[in-house]
Design a protein around this motif. Structure first.
Motif, short mmCIF file in Angstrom:
data_model
loop_
_atom_site.label_atom_id
_atom_site.label_comp_id
_atom_site.label_asym_id
_atom_site.label_seq_id
_atom_site.Cartn_x
_atom_site.Cartn_y
_atom_site.Cartn_z
N ARG A 743 -6.47 -1.23 0.48
CA ARG A 743 -5.07 -1.48 0.79
C ARG A 743 -4.16 -0.50 0.04
N SER A 745 -1.03 -0.91 -0.52
CA SER A 745 -0.12 -1.63 -1.43
C SER A 745 -0.75 -1.81 -2.80
N ARG A 748 -0.79 1.53 -4.53
CA ARG A 748 0.55 1.88 -5.04
C ARG A 748 0.77 1.29 -6.43
N SER A 749 0.33 0.07 -6.63
CA SER A 749 0.48 -0.55 -7.96
C SER A 749 -0.32 0.22 -9.00
N LEU A 766 1.67 6.82 2.02
CA LEU A 766 2.11 6.63 0.64
C LEU A 766 2.37 8.01 0.04
#
Length: 811
Positions: A743, A745, A748-749, A766
């Motif tokens: 994922r 997301s 990104r973290s 991204l």
């Protein structure tokens, strides 16, 4: 090979009936819950009776009627003899719930489906588990592993994971994602702020409910304030409050809320008494105190705040009957001559029978009194009828008198003020027992006397048969077929397993003994030899037979009852003895005078206030939809909810804009679903030489490695062996395989923690530090999606690529 996976709904599909399902994994049949409401009617029980002897394991989720109501019936009458599993709290509180139900039904109607002994035997056979404790099924199904996880909602409530190879089934019904007064939230939400537990993510199959799919609830704080405010308003006006609850599950949360609120106002302590009206109330409280480890940390902290027992409910008075409630209310004289009133928690929650119905009949006509429903109640019950009337009245107010039930059907006015149903009536079916009188009483006395005489004579005859049993090894050679039949009848009678046909001979001999006119018995003997066979003849002889000791392979059999020490039933330590049959708090006293069950229909005038405040402890529709998107199951089965609720949740998941699987099933009762994944799973053995050369990488809770070798079959062996490849191909180059969470997301973290600015652009890529783009790419030949790191070679590019690689396991 691939695992065959089938799902069948026995009860509780496209409806709010009690839940009971069959999950078939290959040739193993697993019964998911075994529920029934107190009416014990419906097609579900017939289906359960048909499949019960074939079941290999039973999983019980919650200690209430909806989940364990039919378990004792199936165990005692339907041939359900397989292993059963539940948490320790579910086992203990479910047992008390069923004992209270049996006592309630037997006291009001001719209830003979099962009794207290059947309940004790059924729950003693349950294997108690702890949370996160994996358990392999016994026997040939040892490859199937079950694990219990916290569900909230009830003490010991369980979400089950059922694993078999690559197949993982998550069975999650009636869970609560919010922490309550005495319970922690579900293990589903233990992954962090708004995140799902990774151990429960991406199951092969998720089975969940749509019970609250149409409802969006206010916050728990608002609902508790509304509930206590409704109780406080009735107390101020000098009325009684009836709160129908279950026997041993949600009653703990409601009692805990009222117990913490009660001491803050001296006036209500003087004018009212807070009671739990239940035959097993004291035992429920004792068991709850022993199960503090299954509750939230707030309960445990109370032990250090004051010198008291945990979960002591010191302001809740437990009474066992309406007569004791009346005595408690009249106990002390009140100031200014006012009589004392009561706030009563009374089972059963459906109000179709039991103490809650009796209190409703007594209090419904007084304008000062109130009925506050903390849950909707079972379908077709009295509580559900009252809830429907409350709903219709609040919707009429909300829509300006049009009573349009379709208006804003996705939400419920949970915090609506109480309504008064003046000048209206409701039909109530009342079941009760009345004492026999006149000719009925005389006939009963004669029949009872005759029954006791026959029972005493039969017991004497059976005792004589038991004492005269010969050793099987000595007598089997000389017994005829008739003698063997008599011996089997005697042996069966000795253990209490004699059918009506088998008792016919015993009854005949009993009648002869009672008459006192015959002292001779016809004893079979051997006649002269005719041809190749012996003839049987009977001789009239005095009934004497040599007494023989009963023995087994270990020696003489003793009657243990003669040597047992009778324990003091008042000993408080017996309350938690799991091996002792559970007794009600009143000692199980029965009416000495005979009674009969009668049924009557009453029209009850409704003048009392009626409120509904949701304290069911279930996740609402909004929360369920969000959790489904986070769990990301591969296939989804939706059960236990109204047809409208089931359709609404399924339609939401089928929306192309929702990131939830599109393989969604909404079965009907009796429908068989094939929910197999179709993924082929192959098992093989790895030789020690090959295994030592494999580089393993940690991925979540598993170790993964890349293996290259040759498969060989040993002679007569069904499982192949993977060994080193002697041709040199084993060390050949292979493309890097990245295993992990793909994922963007989550990635990104990870990048943000490394100080890299990562933002999504309009195409879903991204963009990192405005120089590198990370996007999903389609795999070759229909394979899994890949991640592409795009950008010009630079220090940022190599740094970002290294962070991306570190997020995965490279094989």
């Amino acid at each position: 090979m691939s695992n065959a996976l089938q799902f069948t709904a026995i009860s509780g599909a496209n409806s709010e009936d009690a839940v009971c399902y069959i999950l078939e994994i290959d040739d193993a049949k697993i019964l998911l819950d075994c529920g029934s409401y107190e009416d014990y009617a419906g097609e579900g029980l017939a289906q359960l009776q048909r499949v019960a002897p074939q079941v290999d394991a039973v999983l019980l989720s919650h200690p209430d009627l909806a989940h364990v109501g039919a378990y004792a019936l199936a165990y005692s009458q339907y041939g359900l003899t397989c292993a059963a599993y539940a948490t320790q709290a579910t086992q203990m509180m479910g047992r008390l719930c069923m004992l209270d139900v049996v006592k309630t039904l037997a006291a009001r109607e001719e209830f003979s489906l099962f009794d207290e002994k059947d309940v004790d035997a059924a729950f003693e056979s349950v294997t108690a588990l702890q949370y996160f404790q994996p358990k392999a099924l016994p026997g040939k199904h040892s490859g199937i592993v079950i694990t219990a996880h916290s569900a909230g909602h009830t003490i010991g409530g369980t979400i089950w994971t059922i694993s078999n190879g690559a197949e993982v089934v998550l069975y999650a019904l009636d869970f609560n994602h919010m922490k309550e007064g005495h319970l922690n939230r579900s293990s589903l939400m233990e992954g962090g702020l708004g995140m799902v537990n990774q151990r429960l993510m991406r199951p092969t199959l998720l089975i969940t409910d749509s019970y609250n799919a149409l409802y969006s609830l206010p916050t728990r704080k608002q609902r508790i304030e509304c509930f206590l405010g409704s109780v406080g308003d009735v107390i101020k006006h000098g009325g009684n409050v009836l709160i129908p609850v279950d026997s041993a599950a949600r009653v703990l949360e409601v009692a805990h809320i009222l117990n913490d609120w009660w001491p803050h106002d001296k006036m209500r302590r003087d004018t009212h008494v807070l009671c739990l009206l239940s035959g097993y109330g004291r035992r429920v409280r004792s068991f709850a105190q022993s199960l503090v480890g299954w509750m939230s940390g707030g309960i445990e902290s109370q032990m250090s705040d004051r010198d008291a027992k945990p979960f002591d409910l010191r302001y809740v008075t437990i009474v066992q009957s309406l007569e004791e409630l009346d005595r408690r209310v009249r106990k002390d004289s009140r100031p200014r001559g006012r009589s004392r009133r009561a706030v009563v928690l009374a089972p059963l929650e459906g109000m179709s029978t039991g103490l809650s119905q009796e209190l409703f009949l007594r209090w419904a006509g007084d304008r000062k009194n109130a009925v506050i429903l903390p849950q909707r109640g079972p379908p077709s019950s009295l509580a559900r009828q009252l809830y429907t009337r409350w709903w219709d009245r609040t919707q009429t107010r909300r829509t300006g008198g049009s009573n349009d039930s379709s208006a804003d059907a996705s939400s419920v006015v949970q915090l609506a003020p109480p309504v008064r149903l003046s000048r209206s009536t409701i039909s109530v079916t009342v079941k009760k027992r009345v004492q026999l009188e006149g000719e009925e009483l005389d006939n009963w006395i004669v029949q009872e006397k005759r029954r006791k005489e026959q029972e005493a004579a039969r017991e004497a005859l059976l005792k004589r048969k038991r004492d005269m049993l010969d050793d099987d090894d000595v007598s089997s050679a000389s017994e005829s077929d008739d003698d063997a039949t008599e011996r089997r009848i005697g042996m069966a009678a000795a253990i209490g397993d004699v059918s009506a046909v088998a008792f016919s001979e015993i009854d005949l001999e009993t009648e002869r003994l009672l008459s006192g006119q015959s002292f001779d018995l016809y004893v079979r003997g051997r006649g002269p030899v005719r041809g190749l066979y012996l003839e049987n003849k009977s001789y009239c002889m005095f009934p004497f037979q040599e007494m023989n000791r009963r023995t087994d392979e270990y020696g003489e059999i003793y009657e243990l009852e003669k040597y047992m020490v009778k324990l003091d039933t008042d000993d408080a330590t017996l309350a938690l003895d799991a091996d002792k049959p559970y007794e009600s708090d009143d000692g199980g006293k029965k009416e000495s005078r005979p009674t009969k069950a009668v049924v009557e229909e009453r029209r009850v005038q409704l003048n009392c206030q009626l409120s509904f405040v949701d304290i069911e402890g279930r996740a609402d529709g909004t929360s369920v939809r969000n959790i489904l998107a986070l769990v990301m199951p591969k296939r989804l089965v939706i059960v236990h909810g109204s047809s409208a609720g089931t359709k609404a949740l399924a339609d939401y998941c089928r929306d192309p804009g929702v990131q939830v699987t599109k393989e969604i099933y909404t079965p009907r009762v009796g429908e068989i679903l094939n929910v197999s994944s179709g993924v082929n799973v192959y098992r093989s053995r790895l030789t020690d030489t090959l295994f030592k050369q494999v580089r393993m990488a940690s991925v979540q809770d598993s170790m993964v490695g890349f293996v290259s070798g040759r498969v060989r079959y040993a002679q007569g062996d069904q499982v192949p062996t993977l060994d080193r490849d002697g041709t040199g191909l084993q060390s050949a180059w292979h493309p890097t395989v990245l295993v992990g969470d793909p994922r963007l997301s989550a990635l990104r973290s990870v990048l943000g923690k490394q100080g890299i600015t990562a933002l999504f652009d309009s195409e879903g890529s991204l963009v990192c530090n405005n120089v590198v783009a990370i996007r999903r790419g389609a795999g070759k030949h229909g394979g899994p999606d890949t991640l592409q790191v795009l950008g010009n070679p630079s220090a940022d590019y190599y740094h970002i690529r290294a962070v991306v690689y570190s997020h995965f396991a490279a094989l």
